[in-house]
Design an enzyme around this catalytic site. Structure first.
Site, PDB file in Angstrom:
ATOM      1  N   LYS A 112     -17.694  -1.739   5.755  1.00  0.00           N
ATOM      2  CA  LYS A 112     -18.127  -2.659   4.709  1.00  0.00           C
ATOM      3  C   LYS A 112     -19.651  -2.666   4.548  1.00  0.00           C
ATOM      4  O   LYS A 112     -20.165  -2.740   3.431  1.00  0.00           O
ATOM      5  CB  LYS A 112     -17.620  -4.064   5.037  1.00  0.00           C
ATOM      6  CG  LYS A 112     -17.701  -5.016   3.857  1.00  0.00           C
ATOM      7  CD  LYS A 112     -16.957  -6.316   4.162  1.00  0.00           C
ATOM      8  CE  LYS A 112     -17.006  -7.255   2.961  1.00  0.00           C
ATOM      9  NZ  LYS A 112     -16.304  -8.510   3.227  1.00  0.00           N
ATOM     10  N   GLU A 165       0.808  -1.216   0.000  1.00  0.00           N
ATOM     11  CA  GLU A 165       0.000   0.000   0.000  1.00  0.00           C
ATOM     12  C   GLU A 165       0.844   1.270   0.000  1.00  0.00           C
ATOM     13  O   GLU A 165       0.442   2.297  -0.552  1.00  0.00           O
ATOM     14  CB  GLU A 165      -0.956   0.007   1.197  1.00  0.00           C
ATOM     15  CG  GLU A 165      -2.109  -0.987   1.060  1.00  0.00           C
ATOM     16  CD  GLU A 165      -1.750  -2.391   1.542  1.00  0.00           C
ATOM     17  OE1 GLU A 165      -0.579  -2.630   1.888  1.00  0.00           O
ATOM     18  OE2 GLU A 165      -2.657  -3.251   1.583  1.00  0.00           O
ATOM     19  N   PHE A 204     -11.431  -8.408  13.380  1.00  0.00           N
ATOM     20  CA  PHE A 204     -10.333  -8.776  12.495  1.00  0.00           C
ATOM     21  C   PHE A 204     -10.036  -7.613  11.532  1.00  0.00           C
ATOM     22  O   PHE A 204     -10.927  -7.080  10.898  1.00  0.00           O
ATOM     23  CB  PHE A 204     -10.678 -10.037  11.697  1.00  0.00           C
ATOM     24  CG  PHE A 204      -9.588 -10.416  10.732  1.00  0.00           C
ATOM     25  CD1 PHE A 204      -8.321 -10.768  11.208  1.00  0.00           C
ATOM     26  CD2 PHE A 204      -9.811 -10.402   9.370  1.00  0.00           C
ATOM     27  CE1 PHE A 204      -7.304 -11.086  10.321  1.00  0.00           C
ATOM     28  CE2 PHE A 204      -8.792 -10.732   8.478  1.00  0.00           C
ATOM     29  CZ  PHE A 204      -7.536 -11.070   8.961  1.00  0.00           C
ATOM     30  N   GLN A 205      -8.770  -7.242  11.456  1.00  0.00           N
ATOM     31  CA  GLN A 205      -8.300  -6.143  10.612  1.00  0.00           C
ATOM     32  C   GLN A 205      -9.010  -4.824  10.909  1.00  0.00           C
ATOM     33  O   GLN A 205      -9.208  -4.002  10.020  1.00  0.00           O
ATOM     34  CB  GLN A 205      -8.393  -6.507   9.129  1.00  0.00           C
ATOM     35  CG  GLN A 205      -7.407  -7.628   8.789  1.00  0.00           C
ATOM     36  CD  GLN A 205      -7.197  -7.814   7.316  1.00  0.00           C
ATOM     37  OE1 GLN A 205      -8.089  -7.596   6.514  1.00  0.00           O
ATOM     38  NE2 GLN A 205      -5.997  -8.254   6.955  1.00  0.00           N
ATOM     39  N   MET A 224      24.286   9.584   2.683  1.00  0.00           N
ATOM     40  CA  MET A 224      23.993  10.780   3.457  1.00  0.00           C
ATOM     41  C   MET A 224      24.194  10.536   4.950  1.00  0.00           C
ATOM     42  O   MET A 224      24.653  11.413   5.677  1.00  0.00           O
ATOM     43  CB  MET A 224      22.569  11.246   3.163  1.00  0.00           C
ATOM     44  CG  MET A 224      22.247  12.613   3.710  1.00  0.00           C
ATOM     45  SD  MET A 224      23.387  13.866   3.091  1.00  0.00           S
ATOM     46  CE  MET A 224      22.468  14.496   1.693  1.00  0.00           C
TER      47      MET A 224
HETATM   48  C1  LIG Z   1      12.350   5.698   5.539  1.00  0.00           C
HETATM   49  C2  LIG Z   1      13.608   6.378   5.922  1.00  0.00           C
HETATM   50  N1  LIG Z   1      14.432   5.820   6.835  1.00  0.00           N
HETATM   51  C3  LIG Z   1      15.596   6.436   7.168  1.00  0.00           C
HETATM   52  C4  LIG Z   1      15.937   7.626   6.620  1.00  0.00           C
HETATM   53  C5  LIG Z   1      17.240   8.318   7.012  1.00  0.00           C
HETATM   54  N2  LIG Z   1      18.136   8.423   5.850  1.00  0.00           N
HETATM   55  C6  LIG Z   1      18.251   9.553   5.137  1.00  0.00           C
HETATM   56  S1  LIG Z   1      19.268   9.393   3.814  1.00  0.00           S
HETATM   57  C7  LIG Z   1      19.604   7.787   4.221  1.00  0.00           C
HETATM   58  C8  LIG Z   1      20.543   6.983   3.382  1.00  0.00           C
HETATM   59  C9  LIG Z   1      20.114   6.841   1.977  1.00  0.00           C
HETATM   60  O1  LIG Z   1      20.998   5.968   1.327  1.00  0.00           O
HETATM   61  P1  LIG Z   1      20.909   5.759  -0.231  1.00  0.00           P
HETATM   62  O2  LIG Z   1      19.522   5.536  -0.642  1.00  0.00           O
HETATM   63  O3  LIG Z   1      21.897   4.726  -0.625  1.00  0.00           O
HETATM   64  O4  LIG Z   1      21.314   7.194  -0.790  1.00  0.00           O
HETATM   65  P2  LIG Z   1      22.750   7.917  -0.828  1.00  0.00           P
HETATM   66  O5  LIG Z   1      22.756   8.907   0.307  1.00  0.00           O
HETATM   67  O6  LIG Z   1      23.806   6.875  -0.663  1.00  0.00           O
HETATM   68  O7  LIG Z   1      22.776   8.586  -2.144  1.00  0.00           O
HETATM   69  C10 LIG Z   1      18.914   7.410   5.370  1.00  0.00           C
HETATM   70  C11 LIG Z   1      19.014   6.095   6.008  1.00  0.00           C
HETATM   71  C12 LIG Z   1      15.024   8.191   5.693  1.00  0.00           C
HETATM   72  N3  LIG Z   1      15.256   9.368   5.116  1.00  0.00           N
HETATM   73  N4  LIG Z   1      13.889   7.548   5.345  1.00  0.00           N
END
Ligand SMILES: Cc1ncc(C[n+]2csc(CCOP(=O)(O)OP(=O)(O)O)c2C)c(N)n1
Ligand SMILES: [Mg+2]
Lengths: 199, 590
Positions: free
Chosen positions: B164, B52, B114-115, B484
């Site tokens: 429903k 979803e 349920f659900q 990042m």
């Molecule tokens: C759902 C989610 N979990 C954690 C984060 C924290 N976060 C921000 S950037 C990142 C790393 C992203 O890695 P990648 O997709 O390989 O991108 P890159 O920075 O290497 O280009 C994380 C874990 C987030 N933004 N979203």
């Protein structure tokens, strides 16, 4: 519609360029304001309003609600809240943008603009005092002085009903404390602007 | 004309009456009556996703590209809770979404059936509004109102939760024009105050160092807003910068364009924001990624703030001239007043300002060290841009360094061509968002500039892309890191690279093949152009494994908690000790 802040404050002709520095350095004092919020009376509306306050970390000091216009299903929520000027403005704007909110009125601002100290605010409390002997007589005497009404009694207790400003009720409760006070129930503030005009 | 029908029929009828052509969804017990109706009609096409969350982001991509509401259909319980992330994402980025969820029958509500879950309770803080429909005779009215609320004013997500039994019940359908709206107190802002606009123009006419700072509100206001923005820039001669979400409203090739501002914005954009004497903010909200330290934010400027949502004004930064109104209508009026009172751009008065800006531009803040041996991620985006800029192309992203590089190095010329998760920063957004865009524009080129970590969060939607013949291109800047996160750990946490290395990534080419898509890999700079061409030519979904330099970091950067004029430029950042020192104060902030 937000009565007091639909156009967020503009005090132009603009002052000399204002630094955002001062916003954080300035320790704005907190003020207590009473807001009146007119909302559609529908399921969940109170949860929405309360959720806004808890979710954004705003204070609620008192909250009362009841349907006031039955044909239009409008409820009037009275909220006493505390915050800096900026936070209070945010609270009003955040409330105002909710789909179910018709109008946000800052009663405190209106009172001030009319050079009144506060809007008209009243609260009702039920206060149960248990005990006998001298304390009991004293409790009744004080209740009388506060114009509290006895609404239930046995030889062992009284329930007083008192209405008035919040600080009058606070005072009454404080005095009753050593006199066998066992239970308190308060409605929270209901508030309105003074004068002939409607909100 | 009122008609009798079941609740489930009403859902489909209301969607058709609202002009909905596509919905994204996933079936389950509590929406089976609606799925039964979907089966028996052909006005509304249903895109079956794999999760979803994928449906939600796909609908966001669809909405961002078309300007129409994206529509999602999910079942009760887990179906609804899986929508929480996209709803929150849409709330933060003001994306119009209508989510229809099934609910257990009314007599079971509250029984831990349920659900069952309290969908309206769970989604209350992450929607603009939501409804639980208890009476089939209210259903049509609520559905039409849901579209109205989602798409007007500051757009946002809404949820209509339908038990429903209400779907089975028979009642009276009303069309969009027959219904009386439920919330008579909801009045989206339109025109701004004429007086405030006049004052704004007076300040603009006097300004020596003005800057336009624009955001996603311009894109949301519709294509005319972008047109007017271009006219406003031409009429005033002012420099312009934009937030991440506003890219494309003013063309990147435009003369007055300073690039994106904010944490990873250009030196010239951030310096101009810091040193300006007048800031004209339209449809942006002074978010912390933009302002840095608010007490050091643009200290010498007056600020005009135009926003359709009064609560965005004076929230983080005080405005000297607040204007509550729709960007299109306000800019229209601004231009009228400007043309009447000022006329031409005041070139001479702005000459010194432009000189200074051009000096800042000379710092070339997006510079990076090129390499012949390894693909630099910035270079990969530059090559992708070169190969696709003349095509009919849409770009989505995931979240991380690749997202910032995409914003810095891909030039957007038009609005609605760029979809990224700004406010919430949702990894996993880009792939399904690309799918949604492709559904709206089947013949366009839709590319998700992705990161190796993010893309795995919604990878399963490749199966959706294959099923529905959506030839999306997933361009993975594979640095084998959560780049990042690693960047922050290097700069702020003593180089302790805690759990940001992705130990066992899949083989993306094989993964593509497993899904029945095409896998392409580029490992050396010399392979890049050929591989990009191959990706563009394939008429199938593609996963492109672009092996880039693993340890490259994204600059310039304003560490959080620092001011705009304290940004770290690429050259300075190479001295890690010094960088660590200067970043130390920002540690506590997000
Ligand atoms: C759902 C989610 N979990 C954690 C984060 C924290 N976060 C921000 S950037 C990142 C790393 C992203 O890695 P990648 O997709 O390989 O991108 P890159 O920075 O290497 O280009 C994380 C874990 C987030 N933004 N979203
Ligand atoms: Mg990565």
């Amino acid at each position: 519609m937000n009565d007091t802040t639909t156009e967020p404050e503009a005090d132009l002709p603009a002052a000399p360029p204002a630094s955002a520095y001062f916003i954080e350095d300035r320790q704005d004092p907190e003020e207590t304001h009473t807001l009146s919020v007119l909302v559609d009376n529908e399921p969940g509306v109170l949860a929405r309003v309360i959720g806004l306050f808890s979710g954004r970390g705003y204070n609620i000091e008192s909250l009362t609600v009841s349907e006031t216009q039955h044909e239009q299903h409008l409820s009037r929520i009275t909220i006493v809240t505390k915050g800096t000027r900026d936070v209070l403005e945010q609270i009003k704007n955040q409330l105002d943008r909710m789909v179910c909110v018709h109008r946000v009125t800052d009663l405190t601002m209106i009172a001030r603009s009319r050079k009144e100290e506060k809007p008209l605010e009243r609260e009702l409390a039920l206060i149960k005092v248990s005990g006998s002997g001298q304390e009991r007589i004293e409790a009744l005497r004080i209740a009388d002085a506060f114009r509290a009404e006895v609404v239930d009694a046995t030889t062992g207790h009284f329930i007083f009903q008192i209405t008035g400003r919040t600080n009058k009720i606070e005072q009454f409760i404080a005095i009753m404390q050593p006199m066998g006070l066992v239970e308190v129930c308060r409605t929270g503030s209901a508030a309105m602007c003074r004068g002939p005009e409607a909100m | 004309m009122p008609e009798e029908m079941t609740g489930a029929e009403m859902v489909l009828k209301a969607l058709a009456d609202q002009g909905v052509e596509h919905i994204f969804g996933y079936p389950g017990g509590a929406v089976l009556p609606i799925y039964d109706e979907i089966f028996q009609q052909d006005k509304v096409q249903h895109i079956l996703v794999r999760h979803e969350q994928g449906a939600g982001h796909a609908a966001e991509g669809y909405a961002r590209a078309t300007g129409k509401a994206g529509v999602v259909l999910v079942t009760s319980g887990p179906g609804a809770t899986n929508m929480v992330t996209p709803l929150t994402d849409a709330m933060m980025d003001s994306v119009p979404l209508v989510c229809i969820s099934g609910q257990v029958p009314t007599h079971l509500i509250g029984n831990d059936a349920f659900q069952e879950c309290d969908t309206v309770g769970i989604t209350r803080p992450c929607t603009k509004h939501n409804w639980l429909v208890k009476d089939v005779n209210e259903l049509a009215r609520i559905l039409h109102e849901a579209f109205y609320v989602a798409t007007t004013g500051r757009p946002g997500p809404v949820v209509v939760d339908i038990p429903k039994d209400v779907q089975f019940a028979t009642g009276t359908y009303q069309g969009p024009n027959d219904v009386r709206r439920g919330h008579t107190g909801y009045h989206p802002a339109g025109k701004g105050s004429a007086e405030a606009i006049r004052r704004a123009v007076a300040l603009m006419a006097e300004a020596k160092r003005p800057i336009l700072y624009t955001g996603g509100g311009i894109v949301n206001s519709g294509p005319r807003a972008s047109q007017l923005l271009r006219e406003l820039v031409a009429a005033t001669g002012f420099p312009i910068t934009s937030t991440l979400l506003g890219l494309g409203a003013y063309p990147a090739s435009g003369e007055n364009w300073l690039g994106m501002l904010g944490m990873h914005g250009t030196y010239e954009a951030n310096m101009a924001m810091h040193d300006c004497d007048l800031m004209i903010c339209i449809g942006a909200r002074f978010d912390d990624r933009i302002t840095g330290r608010t007490d050091a934010f643009s200290p010498g400027s007056r600020k005009i703030h135009v926003d359709v949502d009064a609560s965005s004004i004076n929230k983080n930064i005080r405005a000297d001239v607040p204007i509550v109104g729709d960007a299109t209508q306000v800019m229209e009026d601004m231009l009228l007043v400007w043309r009447k009172e000022v006329g031409k751009p005041k070139k001479a008065a702005l000459a010194d300002w432009w000189d200074e800006i051009n000096r800042w531009r000379g710092r070339n803040s997006l510079a990076y060290t090129p390499s012949d041996n390894v693909i630099m991620p910035q270079h990969a985006i530059q090559r992708l841009y070169a190969a696709t800029k003349d095509l009919d192309v849409y770009i989505t992203t995931e979240v991380g360094q690749h997202q910032m590089w995409a914003a810095q190095f891909y030039g957007f010329e038009e609005p609605n061509r760029w979809m990224t998760s700004g406010g919430l920063g949702t990894m996993g957004y880009g792939l399904p968002a690309a799918m949604g865009v492709q559904v709206a524009f089947p013949d366009s080129l839709v590319i998700d500039i992705a990161g190796d970590a993010s893309v795995l969060m919604t990878m399963q939607e490749m199966s959706t892309a294959v099923q529905h013949q959506l030839p999306i291109k997933i361009f993975v800047l594979n640095n084998q890191y959560m780049g990042m996160v690693r960047q922050w750990q290097q700069l702020l946490h003593g180089n302790r690279i805690s759990h940001s290395y992705v130990e066992s990534l899949p083989d993306f080419v094989k993964l593509a093949e497993a899904y029945g898509c095409v896998g392409v890999r580029a490992e050396h700079p010399g392979d890049l152009d050929g591989a990009i061409d191959e990706m563009i030519k394939v008429k199938k979904p593609v996963i492109f494994d672009c092996r880039v330099a693993n340890l490259e970091n994204c600059f310039p950067m304003i560490p959080s908690g620092k001011a705009h004029n304290e940004m770290i430029l690429p050259a300075e950042a190479s001295d890690e000790g010094a960088a660590a020192e200067s970043f130390a104060g920002g540690k506590a902030l997000v």
